[in-house]
Motif scaffolding. Structure first.
Motif, short mmCIF file in Angstrom:
data_model
loop_
_atom_site.label_atom_id
_atom_site.label_comp_id
_atom_site.label_asym_id
_atom_site.label_seq_id
_atom_site.Cartn_x
_atom_site.Cartn_y
_atom_site.Cartn_z
N THR A 238 2.04 1.74 -3.54
CA THR A 238 0.95 2.17 -4.41
C THR A 238 0.58 3.64 -4.17
OG1 THR A 238 0.03 -0.06 -4.49
CG2 THR A 238 -1.46 1.75 -5.01
N ARG A 239 0.54 4.03 -2.92
CA ARG A 239 0.07 5.38 -2.58
C ARG A 239 1.13 6.46 -2.78
NH1 ARG A 239 -3.21 6.46 2.93
NH2 ARG A 239 -4.41 4.77 1.95
N TYR A 240 2.40 6.10 -2.56
CA TYR A 240 3.40 7.17 -2.47
C TYR A 240 4.51 7.13 -3.52
CZ TYR A 240 1.27 8.25 2.03
OH TYR A 240 0.38 8.61 3.01
N ASP B 6 0.83 -1.21 0.00
CA ASP B 6 0.00 0.00 0.00
C ASP B 6 0.86 1.26 0.00
OD1 ASP B 6 -2.22 -1.60 0.02
OD2 ASP B 6 -2.68 -1.31 2.15
N THR B 7 1.97 1.21 0.71
CA THR B 7 2.88 2.36 0.72
C THR B 7 3.43 2.62 -0.67
OG1 THR B 7 3.51 1.99 3.03
CG2 THR B 7 5.05 3.25 1.66
#
Length: 201
Positions: free
Chosen positions: A172-174, A169-170
């Motif tokens: 993907t998001r950042y 998720d990190t």
């Protein structure tokens, strides 16, 4: 500058200290501030025992102390532990210790950072918000970090601490907004004389 930015384990520390300090028993400032939120941060004692086992003389440092900047002058190296990166940045920023430490590291004081202590050296700590809870500490006016390195070091990328979903998720998001460098618990980032490499730790 000489920095060793680890995820969890400290096996690269002895070699780093041999090449960056001039004494067989280096005097290392130990900063456990990132963990001061927690009632029993067992990892701090693990780190202390490891450093002492490597032959270091540990000096406990408190960034809220008015003597903090002067204390840095007595050290061969500084160690910043893991914990909550947002809390670590908050304490350093509100006490004025941030600038003192940055100046010393830029002037040559060897720096060892683990987990939060590694992440805070980059340009911004926003990307670690999925791993660390920013609401556990006082709000920050800005998540801009120390800028000692030009990447955001993301620790625990093997998912052993916290699981793999938060790592995915990190990314993907950042990843499209920040330069991210993911390292596993047995890796570290070595910064020396302007060069950067990922090594075993």
């Amino acid at each position: 500058m000489n920095l060793l930015l680890a995820s969890r384990w400290l096996d690269a520390v002895p070699g780093f200290l041999r090449t960056t300090t001039a004494t067989a028993r280096p005097r290392v400032g130990f900063i456990g501030t990132a963990s001061s939120l927690y009632p029993d941060p067992a990892w701090l004692e693990v780190d202390r025992e490891a450093l002492q086992g490597f032959g270091c003389e540990l000096v406990e440092l408190d960034p809220t102390s008015p003597e903090f900047a002067a204390d840095l002058d007595t050290l061969d190296a500084v160690f910043v532990s893991g914990g909550n990166t947002f809390h670590l940045l908050h304490v350093f920023r509100t006490t004025g210790a941030e600038q003192a430490l940055i100046e010393k590291v830029r002037a040559g004081l060897p720096y060892i950072g683990v987990s939060a202590g590694a992440a805070i050296t980059g340009p911004d700590i926003e990307p670690v918000s999925l791993m660390d809870d920013a609401t556990e500490t006082a709000p920050l006016d800005s998540t801009e970090a120390w800028g000692l390195v030009d990447v955001v070091v993301i620790p625990h990328a093997d998912g052993i601490v916290g699981g793999t979903q938060v790592v995915d998720d990190t990314r993907t998001r950042y990843a499209d907004r920040f330069p991210l460098l993911f390292i596993t618990d047995d890796q570290a980032v070595l910064v020396s004389d302007g060069s950067r490499s990922v090594i075993s730790s």
